[in-house]
Motif scaffolding. Structure first.
Motif, PDB file in Angstrom:
ATOM      1  N   SER A  15     -10.504  -4.017  -0.339  1.00 42.07           N
ATOM      2  CA  SER A  15      -9.810  -5.129  -1.077  1.00 42.07           C
ATOM      3  C   SER A  15     -10.073  -6.081   0.046  1.00 42.07           C
ATOM      4  CB  SER A  15      -8.498  -4.874  -1.668  1.00 42.07           C
ATOM      5  OG  SER A  15      -8.342  -4.257  -2.731  1.00 42.07           O
ATOM      6  N   ILE A  42       0.923  -1.215   0.029  1.00 43.48           N
ATOM      7  CA  ILE A  42      -0.054   0.171   0.015  1.00 43.48           C
ATOM      8  C   ILE A  42       1.107   1.107   0.066  1.00 43.48           C
ATOM      9  CG2 ILE A  42      -1.957   1.352   1.083  1.00 43.48           C
ATOM     10  CD1 ILE A  42      -1.022  -2.264   2.397  1.00 43.48           C
ATOM     11  N   SER A  63      -2.345  -1.547  -3.678  1.00 40.31           N
ATOM     12  CA  SER A  63      -3.268  -0.361  -3.659  1.00 40.31           C
ATOM     13  C   SER A  63      -2.497   0.893  -3.572  1.00 40.31           C
ATOM     14  CB  SER A  63      -3.997  -0.621  -2.389  1.00 40.31           C
ATOM     15  OG  SER A  63      -5.211   0.398  -2.356  1.00 40.31           O
ATOM     16  N   ASN A  64      -3.208   1.947  -3.902  1.00 36.72           N
ATOM     17  CA  ASN A  64      -2.450   3.389  -3.753  1.00 36.72           C
ATOM     18  C   ASN A  64      -3.069   4.255  -2.570  1.00 36.72           C
ATOM     19  OD1 ASN A  64      -2.532   3.141  -7.249  1.00 36.72           O
ATOM     20  ND2 ASN A  64      -0.507   3.242  -6.076  1.00 36.72           N
ATOM     21  N   ASP A 123      -9.200   2.118  -0.563  1.00 37.16           N
ATOM     22  CA  ASP A 123      -9.250   1.056  -1.569  1.00 37.16           C
ATOM     23  C   ASP A 123      -8.511  -0.341  -0.859  1.00 37.16           C
ATOM     24  OD1 ASP A 123     -10.392   2.734  -3.294  1.00 37.16           O
ATOM     25  OD2 ASP A 123      -8.466   3.013  -4.419  1.00 37.16           O
ATOM     26  N   PHE A 124      -7.604  -0.182  -0.104  1.00 36.46           N
ATOM     27  CA  PHE A 124      -7.043  -1.396   0.424  1.00 36.46           C
ATOM     28  C   PHE A 124      -7.867  -1.970   1.291  1.00 36.46           C
ATOM     29  CE2 PHE A 124      -4.512  -3.357   3.872  1.00 36.46           C
ATOM     30  CZ  PHE A 124      -3.899  -4.519   3.384  1.00 36.46           C
TER      31      PHE A 124
END
Length: 224
Positions: free
Chosen positions: A43, A8, A34-35, A39-40
């Motif tokens: 996920s 990440i 992930s950026n 979002d992480f």
């Protein structure tokens, strides 16, 4: 055994570079990249159990959610996840704060491949990767009374029995193994474990190991 890794970082070049660096290792699989933290977390909620990460490589300086906030959420929601911090800001104040949160290791972003692999291997195996430089920075941090305030609770001294339990935990013995060695019940060992965490103010076993090392209770082999 395959070690599942999540990366990440809000710099895509870093994500791709670390993923490529790890791609040649047969025992390591990057299952999430992930950026950003949101979002992480999404996920993690949808990934299969087979691909769920064992270790997360987390950047500190991200937007909108920074690494500190993400680590706090992960520690609360997924306490079994081990976390390695990737940072260009490798200094005692950051190190001390992240130890308080129960982070397993700290890697400068300019670390070489050998160091990356060694850190991942040791964290997966032992729960912590602790270098001589980490030790020096932590001692410096602890010797600064203003910065040290709140890192660990120092009001309640550990008993000799509790120190004995801590040493065995640092050697990766299970509750059952410790109970057998000390002729106690596993439930008693679990009570000792929780009481120790409460006394020192650590979040998890990683924090307990760090506490034991910096207070001379246990000598961890350092990477020099």
């Amino acid at each position: 055994m395959i070690t599942n890794i999540a990366i990440i970082d809000d710099e895509q070049l870093i994500v791709e570079g670390v993923k490529m660096l790890l791609s040649t290792e047969q025992s390591i699989s990057v299952t999430i990249t992930s950026n950003n933290g949101d979002d992480f977390l999404d996920s993690l909620r949808s990934i299969s159990p087979q691909e769920f990460p064992h270790i997360c490589l987390v950047d500190i300086q991200m937007h909108p959610m920074d690494g500190f906030e993400l680590v706090e959420i992960l520690r609360e929601t997924y306490p079994e996840l081990k976390i390695i911090i990737l940072s260009s800001h490798y200094k005692s104040s950051v190190l001390g704060y992240m130890v308080k949160l129960g982070v397993s290791a700290f890697l400068p972003k300019n670390s070489d491949k050998k160091t990356f692999i060694e850190a991942i291997t040791q964290v997966h195996k032992n729960g912590v990767y602790f270098t001589a430089e980490d030790h020096r920075l932590l001692l410096s941090y602890l010797n600064d009374s203003q910065k040290n305030k709140g890192l660990f609770n120092e009001n309640d001294e550990l008993s000799e029995r509790e120190k004995e339990v801590v040493r065995l935990i640092c050697k990766e013995l299970t509750n059952n193994e410790i109970a057998e060695k000390l002729s106690l019940s596993p439930r008693t060992i679990e009570s000792h474990r929780q009481r120790i965490l409460d006394k020192i103010g650590a979040k998890n076993t990683v924090g307990m190991v760090i506490y034991a090392v910096v207070n001379g209770i246990y000598d961890l082999p350092f990477k020099l």
